[in-house]
Design a protein around this motif. Sequence first.
Motif, PDB file in Angstrom:
ATOM      1  N   ALA A   1      14.603   4.275   0.287  1.00 64.51           N
ATOM      2  CA  ALA A   1      14.129   2.964   0.746  1.00 64.51           C
ATOM      3  C   ALA A   1      15.239   1.955   0.930  1.00 64.51           C
ATOM      4  N   ILE A   2      16.414   2.187   0.347  1.00 65.95           N
ATOM      5  CA  ILE A   2      17.487   1.189   0.381  1.00 65.95           C
ATOM      6  C   ILE A   2      18.764   1.747   1.002  1.00 65.95           C
ATOM      7  N   GLY A   3      19.081   3.001   0.707  1.00 67.74           N
ATOM      8  CA  GLY A   3      20.351   3.575   1.123  1.00 67.74           C
ATOM      9  C   GLY A   3      21.463   3.317   0.140  1.00 67.74           C
ATOM     10  N   ALA A   4      21.100   2.792  -1.036  1.00 72.84           N
ATOM     11  CA  ALA A   4      22.062   2.469  -2.096  1.00 72.84           C
ATOM     12  C   ALA A   4      21.276   2.263  -3.386  1.00 72.84           C
ATOM     13  N   PRO A   5      21.948   2.204  -4.535  1.00 68.26           N
ATOM     14  CA  PRO A   5      21.223   1.965  -5.789  1.00 68.26           C
ATOM     15  C   PRO A   5      20.602   0.578  -5.835  1.00 68.26           C
TER      16      PRO A   5
ATOM     17  N   GLY B   1       0.781  -1.214   0.000  1.00 68.39           N
ATOM     18  CA  GLY B   1       0.000   0.000   0.000  1.00 68.39           C
ATOM     19  C   GLY B   1       0.819   1.273   0.000  1.00 68.39           C
ATOM     20  N   ARG B   2       2.124   1.180   0.191  1.00 70.07           N
ATOM     21  CA  ARG B   2       2.984   2.356   0.192  1.00 70.07           C
ATOM     22  C   ARG B   2       3.362   2.710  -1.249  1.00 70.07           C
ATOM     23  N   TYR B   3       3.939   3.895  -1.427  1.00 69.71           N
ATOM     24  CA  TYR B   3       4.256   4.387  -2.760  1.00 69.71           C
ATOM     25  C   TYR B   3       5.772   4.396  -2.942  1.00 69.71           C
ATOM     26  N   TYR B   4       6.215   3.741  -4.026  1.00 72.07           N
ATOM     27  CA  TYR B   4       7.633   3.576  -4.306  1.00 72.07           C
ATOM     28  C   TYR B   4       7.999   4.394  -5.533  1.00 72.07           C
ATOM     29  N   TRP B   5       8.991   5.261  -5.359  1.00 76.00           N
ATOM     30  CA  TRP B   5       9.398   6.181  -6.429  1.00 76.00           C
ATOM     31  C   TRP B   5      10.750   5.704  -6.957  1.00 76.00           C
ATOM     32  N   PHE B   6      10.739   5.129  -8.157  1.00 69.47           N
ATOM     33  CA  PHE B   6      11.943   4.635  -8.815  1.00 69.47           C
ATOM     34  C   PHE B   6      12.530   5.772  -9.655  1.00 69.47           C
ATOM     35  N   VAL B   7      13.788   6.106  -9.420  1.00 70.78           N
ATOM     36  CA  VAL B   7      14.387   7.299 -10.026  1.00 70.78           C
ATOM     37  C   VAL B   7      15.715   6.968 -10.702  1.00 70.78           C
ATOM     38  N   SER B   8      16.045   7.777 -11.718  1.00 73.54           N
ATOM     39  CA  SER B   8      17.352   7.711 -12.371  1.00 73.54           C
ATOM     40  C   SER B   8      18.258   8.758 -11.729  1.00 73.54           C
ATOM     41  N   VAL B   9      19.401   8.320 -11.176  1.00 77.96           N
ATOM     42  CA  VAL B   9      20.281   9.208 -10.417  1.00 77.96           C
ATOM     43  C   VAL B   9      21.740   8.877 -10.721  1.00 77.96           C
ATOM     44  N   ASP B  10      22.550   9.915 -10.835  1.00 83.54           N
ATOM     45  CA  ASP B  10      23.994   9.741 -10.981  1.00 83.54           C
ATOM     46  C   ASP B  10      24.588   9.601  -9.580  1.00 83.54           C
ATOM     47  N   GLY B  11      25.206   8.477  -9.321  1.00 85.27           N
ATOM     48  CA  GLY B  11      25.770   8.245  -7.994  1.00 85.27           C
ATOM     49  C   GLY B  11      27.090   8.957  -7.794  1.00 85.27           C
TER      50      GLY B  11
ATOM     51  N   VAL C   1      15.454   4.017  -5.238  1.00 87.53           N
ATOM     52  CA  VAL C   1      14.054   3.885  -4.837  1.00 87.53           C
ATOM     53  C   VAL C   1      13.817   4.702  -3.573  1.00 87.53           C
ATOM     54  N   ALA C   2      12.778   5.535  -3.606  1.00 83.19           N
ATOM     55  CA  ALA C   2      12.304   6.232  -2.414  1.00 83.19           C
ATOM     56  C   ALA C   2      10.918   5.700  -2.072  1.00 83.19           C
ATOM     57  N   VAL C   3      10.480   5.874  -0.821  1.00 81.35           N
ATOM     58  CA  VAL C   3       9.201   5.323  -0.398  1.00 81.35           C
ATOM     59  C   VAL C   3       8.473   6.321   0.492  1.00 81.35           C
ATOM     60  N   ALA C   4       7.128   6.290   0.430  1.00 82.85           N
ATOM     61  CA  ALA C   4       6.297   7.174   1.244  1.00 82.85           C
ATOM     62  C   ALA C   4       4.951   6.511   1.479  1.00 82.85           C
ATOM     63  N   ASP C   5       4.230   7.015   2.472  1.00 80.71           N
ATOM     64  CA  ASP C   5       2.888   6.504   2.762  1.00 80.71           C
ATOM     65  C   ASP C   5       1.809   7.184   1.933  1.00 80.71           C
ATOM     66  N   ASP C   6       2.151   8.276   1.271  1.00 82.44           N
ATOM     67  CA  ASP C   6       1.215   9.065   0.470  1.00 82.44           C
ATOM     68  C   ASP C   6       1.877   9.400  -0.860  1.00 82.44           C
ATOM     69  N   PRO C   7       1.106   9.490  -1.946  1.00 79.79           N
ATOM     70  CA  PRO C   7       1.729   9.815  -3.238  1.00 79.79           C
ATOM     71  C   PRO C   7       2.546  11.104  -3.214  1.00 79.79           C
ATOM     72  N   LEU C   8       2.158  12.047  -2.354  1.00 83.47           N
ATOM     73  CA  LEU C   8       2.846  13.334  -2.294  1.00 83.47           C
ATOM     74  C   LEU C   8       3.892  13.392  -1.190  1.00 83.47           C
ATOM     75  N   GLY C   9       4.197  12.236  -0.591  1.00 85.77           N
ATOM     76  CA  GLY C   9       5.267  12.170   0.376  1.00 85.77           C
ATOM     77  C   GLY C   9       4.842  12.499   1.794  1.00 85.77           C
ATOM     78  N   PRO C  10       5.832  12.680   2.669  1.00 87.62           N
ATOM     79  CA  PRO C  10       7.264  12.804   2.384  1.00 87.62           C
ATOM     80  C   PRO C  10       7.931  11.454   2.064  1.00 87.62           C
TER      81      PRO C  10
ATOM     82  N   MET D   1       9.619  -4.574  -3.166  1.00 84.14           N
ATOM     83  CA  MET D   1       9.833  -3.529  -4.181  1.00 84.14           C
ATOM     84  C   MET D   1      11.263  -2.985  -4.194  1.00 84.14           C
ATOM     85  N   THR D   2      12.136  -3.508  -3.370  1.00 84.63           N
ATOM     86  CA  THR D   2      13.463  -2.911  -3.226  1.00 84.63           C
ATOM     87  C   THR D   2      14.598  -3.900  -3.421  1.00 84.63           C
ATOM     88  N   SER D   3      14.307  -5.096  -3.931  1.00 84.96           N
ATOM     89  CA  SER D   3      15.362  -6.069  -4.195  1.00 84.96           C
ATOM     90  C   SER D   3      15.005  -6.888  -5.421  1.00 84.96           C
TER      91      SER D   3
END
Length: 489
Positions: free
Chosen positions: A310-314, A276-286, A297-306, A359-361
């Motif tokens: 979600a992982i602390g790494a790519p 039920g949580r919202y996972y934001w998959f993003v393209s990022v230069d490390g 991947v970032a995660v939130a309880d609402d589509p608008l965040g905060p 959603m994170t592995s």
Amino acid sequence: MLRNAIRPRTLAATALAAACALALASAPADEAEAAEVNLATSATPTASYTSSWESVAAINDGINPSRSNDTVNDRWGTWPEEGTQWVQLTWSQPVAVSSSDMYFFDDSADGGPGGVRIPASWRIEYLSGGSWQPVSASGSYGTAANQYNAVDFAQVTTTAVRAVITSGDASVGVLEWKVFGEGGAGQAGNPIVTDIYTADPATLVVGDTAYIFTGRDEAQAGQEAFVMNEWHAFSSTAPDNDPAAWESHGAILSLDTFDWAGANAWASEVVQGPDGRYYWFVSVDGATDNGWMNIGVAVADDPLGPYEDAIGAPLISDSTPNSSALNIDPTVYIANDGQIYMYWGSYWQPRMVKLNQNMTSLAGAVTTPQGLTEFWEAPWMFERNGTFYMAYASNGGSGCVTSSSYACIRYATATNPAGPWTHRGVVLGQVTSTTNHPAIMEFEGEWWMVYHTADAPGGGNFRRSVAIDPVVFNADGTMRQVIQTTGGA
């Protein structure tokens, strides 16, 4: 050349044309705007098929033909194609239309070869709720040569009409098509955001709300580089290409969310996970690896965040076995059986992997999907009526672009989320920016394509702006090419 000509509604009105024109000239502005005028000249024309030496733009160029075998002005024709053909007019904003004049092309006059002839029959349809419906015409559809064939019908409000034309002894064609009514074809429209530059859209529908998530282009005028540090969100309960339909929620995710990120807040997608949580998959230069672009991947309880990392790494990096030449543009799909698929890639290298329920592995090895013909980057996956669709950017191949520096949007279909895929064609043509990025959503029975262009004031290849237009499916599930529109920006 006559443009926006007022159509006499009766034979008696013809004799009063001068008086009507004088009355309109002296009428209050609101009365003049309410007059029934030819709205066809403000529409974008398209067709099922156009001979290479003809022009579909001729159907609404405002030029009155002298006869059906007009050899001076441009015309639309379908030789050698026969059977049922169509021409379409699309407006950037809804218009109310109630009558039409059609002038057919017939090159058999004056002893011509007759490859294009007057049709056997025709009808007018209008776009309603993502499907085509016949207008309620009063009287028959005329098929006379050397004159306009007029038809009145019950007024409809729509963004597109089309004439479906059935050939008789040969191919068909049109010299001029006028559609009369009342409308605001000059109202505000695409792009839907003009106070900042936005790019790489992603869509999400939750209940009665549609969301568009974008990156933000911050390049200065004349700066030839992507400057992108954050992602923005916009929402609407009535999606449309009018900027007023969308509420801005500002920047709700940035590079600062990811301690390991260095630059480049590129394309992304938000998906609601099994929990039920919202996972934001993003393209990022490390900033802490030896590669370039990664997928986080970032995660939130609402589509608008905060949102939080979600992982602390790519999730995906250059060190991932069989990763793409450029790990960008993730799209995530959750199948009915619960299996989660992620596609991404660039530089002609699409990739796919299954994800675990968290959603994170990764749930398996990275594979190379088959059948995505002329793939360049920017995949977007969705399902409709049991068929899986993959739209993606392409920079080559038939019907795509004028230069490989640009991109069109192709699409493929499959019966399984993992493929193999069958290429179906181009669904969005070249836009005004070099890059092209699709997002496709269904909202209350209507389908929409969200993409970006360089159409906003001061826009360019590194100052892009998000646009939205309807998607129309044929009865067999294939997609018609999206008509790009622009409005008051």
